[in-house]
Design a protein around this motif. Structure first.
Motif, PDB file in Angstrom:
ATOM      1  N   GLN A  24      74.223  15.689  49.980  1.00 52.22           N
ATOM      2  CA  GLN A  24      74.747  16.792  50.803  1.00 52.22           C
ATOM      3  C   GLN A  24      73.627  17.757  51.182  1.00 52.22           C
ATOM      4  OE1 GLN A  24      77.825  18.340  48.301  1.00 52.22           O
ATOM      5  NE2 GLN A  24      79.386  16.973  49.132  1.00 52.22           N
ATOM      6  N   VAL A  27      71.139  15.959  53.791  1.00 50.15           N
ATOM      7  CA  VAL A  27      71.669  15.764  55.151  1.00 50.15           C
ATOM      8  C   VAL A  27      71.849  17.106  55.856  1.00 50.15           C
ATOM      9  CG1 VAL A  27      73.693  14.997  56.425  1.00 50.15           C
ATOM     10  CG2 VAL A  27      72.721  13.538  54.671  1.00 50.15           C
ATOM     11  N   VAL A  28      72.406  18.092  55.151  1.00 49.35           N
ATOM     12  CA  VAL A  28      72.630  19.390  55.801  1.00 49.35           C
ATOM     13  C   VAL A  28      71.294  20.062  56.138  1.00 49.35           C
ATOM     14  CG1 VAL A  28      73.493  21.719  55.417  1.00 49.35           C
ATOM     15  CG2 VAL A  28      74.921  19.771  54.872  1.00 49.35           C
ATOM     16  N   GLY A  31      69.897  18.406  59.114  1.00 51.00           N
ATOM     17  CA  GLY A  31      70.718  18.755  60.276  1.00 51.00           C
ATOM     18  C   GLY A  31      70.409  20.145  60.795  1.00 51.00           C
ATOM     19  N   VAL A  32      70.307  21.110  59.896  1.00 50.58           N
ATOM     20  CA  VAL A  32      70.055  22.493  60.336  1.00 50.58           C
ATOM     21  C   VAL A  32      68.667  22.605  60.961  1.00 50.58           C
ATOM     22  CG1 VAL A  32      69.667  24.829  59.489  1.00 50.58           C
ATOM     23  CG2 VAL A  32      71.648  23.547  58.718  1.00 50.58           C
ATOM     24  N   LEU A  51      68.491  14.306  62.226  1.00 42.19           N
ATOM     25  CA  LEU A  51      69.609  14.034  61.314  1.00 42.19           C
ATOM     26  C   LEU A  51      69.563  12.589  60.836  1.00 42.19           C
ATOM     27  CD1 LEU A  51      72.204  15.264  60.088  1.00 42.19           C
ATOM     28  CD2 LEU A  51      73.435  14.134  61.921  1.00 42.19           C
TER      29      LEU A  51
ATOM     30  N   PHE B  14      79.573  11.620  55.446  1.00 42.79           N
ATOM     31  CA  PHE B  14      79.091  13.004  55.436  1.00 42.79           C
ATOM     32  C   PHE B  14      78.094  13.242  56.565  1.00 42.79           C
ATOM     33  CE2 PHE B  14      76.390  16.458  53.926  1.00 42.79           C
ATOM     34  CZ  PHE B  14      77.364  17.406  53.698  1.00 42.79           C
ATOM     35  N   SER B  15      77.221  12.247  56.840  1.00 41.81           N
ATOM     36  CA  SER B  15      76.251  12.410  57.931  1.00 41.81           C
ATOM     37  C   SER B  15      76.959  12.512  59.279  1.00 41.81           C
ATOM     38  CB  SER B  15      75.279  11.233  57.947  1.00 41.81           C
ATOM     39  OG  SER B  15      74.557  11.186  56.749  1.00 41.81           O
ATOM     40  N   THR B  18      78.461  15.869  59.674  1.00 44.59           N
ATOM     41  CA  THR B  18      77.414  16.838  60.004  1.00 44.59           C
ATOM     42  C   THR B  18      77.016  16.721  61.475  1.00 44.59           C
ATOM     43  OG1 THR B  18      76.616  16.523  57.766  1.00 44.59           O
ATOM     44  CG2 THR B  18      75.178  17.699  59.264  1.00 44.59           C
ATOM     45  N   LEU B  19      76.904  15.480  61.957  1.00 39.79           N
ATOM     46  CA  LEU B  19      76.546  15.295  63.370  1.00 39.79           C
ATOM     47  C   LEU B  19      77.603  15.908  64.279  1.00 39.79           C
ATOM     48  CD1 LEU B  19      74.705  14.077  65.490  1.00 39.79           C
ATOM     49  CD2 LEU B  19      75.965  11.942  65.282  1.00 39.79           C
ATOM     50  N   LEU B  22      77.032  19.616  64.316  1.00 39.26           N
ATOM     51  CA  LEU B  22      75.851  19.982  65.108  1.00 39.26           C
ATOM     52  C   LEU B  22      76.135  19.865  66.602  1.00 39.26           C
ATOM     53  CD1 LEU B  22      72.959  18.242  63.145  1.00 39.26           C
ATOM     54  CD2 LEU B  22      73.743  20.579  62.996  1.00 39.26           C
TER      55      LEU B  22
END
Lengths: 101, 181
Positions: A24, A27-28, A31-32, A51, B14-15, B18-19, B22
């Motif tokens: 977690q 990935v976060v 992503g950010v 990502l 989870f990825s 998240t995508l 975003l």
């Protein structure tokens, strides 16, 4: 059951918790950072690629059962003689463990 | 999480979530943007004919034709949520038949990465300028303007118009024959 191509892939409970938390965060974080970078250069494909890199890193870190995820093995009770009772406590333990995610 | 496959499932799901978040952020960061831009249009070689439009009926309708010059810098419309632009030139006018007539005369797609400065000289129309009657004859107030759709990567499909139009005047006599445009 817990093998892939002959290799044991089991993680203990503490290891599962750590692995979930780790992917977690990875990935976060990617992503950010990717979102901010994509916004800065105004190109969303860079966000997606970043990502994707985070996804690959998370896979590398948390999919294989590295030793860090196997530091707290369960201490099973010693096995008992199974001839007297058909249903033993060790079998119940195994089945309840499998139900866990 | 205790088997390899359940971990693959968890990381992938989870990825992807998240995508999705975003992508929504990308949409939200461009949702309130101003997609207007100045456009300069001028027209010349204006010709008006009165010919049968057989696709509709045998009656003779007004058919206008012209050439136009257009200049506009559309670079500011491209941001990280712009996939392509669809530009279209509209003639808008009022007749006795209809309060509002809108005829698309020309269009163009500009993809991301292509030249985003429009500079046209003496450009032909792409589509016929038909009126549904005889409303163009001697019309003094036909407005030519450029509008566009912003085709986004994610989110809504905004419709904007360029600021600046050209007032078109049609001759009060028909041009005969196959001449001159």
């Amino acid at each position: 059951m817990d093998t892939v191509m002959g290799f044991s892939v089991h993680m203990d409970f503490e290891g599962q918790k750590l692995a979930e938390r780790l992917f977690q965060i990875i990935v976060v974080a990617f992503g950010v950072v990717g979102w901010l970078y994509g916004y800065y250069i105004q190109d969303f494909s860079m966000t997606v690629l970043t990502l994707g890199a985070g996804f690959l890193l998370a896979c590398l870190v948390t999919l294989p059962p590295w030793p860090i995820y196997r530091r707290y093995p369960l201490k099973w009770a010693p096995s008992q003689d199974t001839s007297s009772t058909p249903s033993t406590s060790s079998q119940e333990n195994t089945s309840s463990k499998k139900k866990k995610k | 999480m205790h088997t390899f496959l359940s971990r693959v499932n968890a990381v992938s799901a989870f990825s992807l979530s998240t995508l999705a978040a975003l992508t929504f952020g990308c949409f939200a960061s461009t949702f309130l943007k101003n997609y207007s831009a100045p456009v300069s249009i001028t027209a010349a070689n204006i010709v008006l004919k009165n010919v049968p439009e057989y696709a509709v009926s045998r009656e003779k309708n007004d058919l206008g034709a012209l050439r136009f010059d257009m200049n506009s810098d559309l670079t500011p419309l491209f941001n990280w949520n712009t996939k392509q632009l669809f530009l279209y030139l509209v003639a808008e006018y009022e007749t006795q038949n209809n309060k509002v007539n809108q005829v698309v005369l020309w269009d163009k797609i500009i993809r991301r990465g292509e030249a985003s400065v429009v500079s046209l000289k003496n450009q032909h129309l792409k589509y016929y300028f038909w009126d549904d009657g005889n409303g163009l004859l001697g019309h003094k107030n036909v407005s030519l303007s450029l509008s566009w759709n912003i085709i986004p990567i994610a989110g809504t499909l905004p419709l904007w118009s360029g600021s600046g139009s050209y007032r078109l005047t049609f001759p009060s006599e028909y041009t005969q024959g196959r001449s001159s445009y």
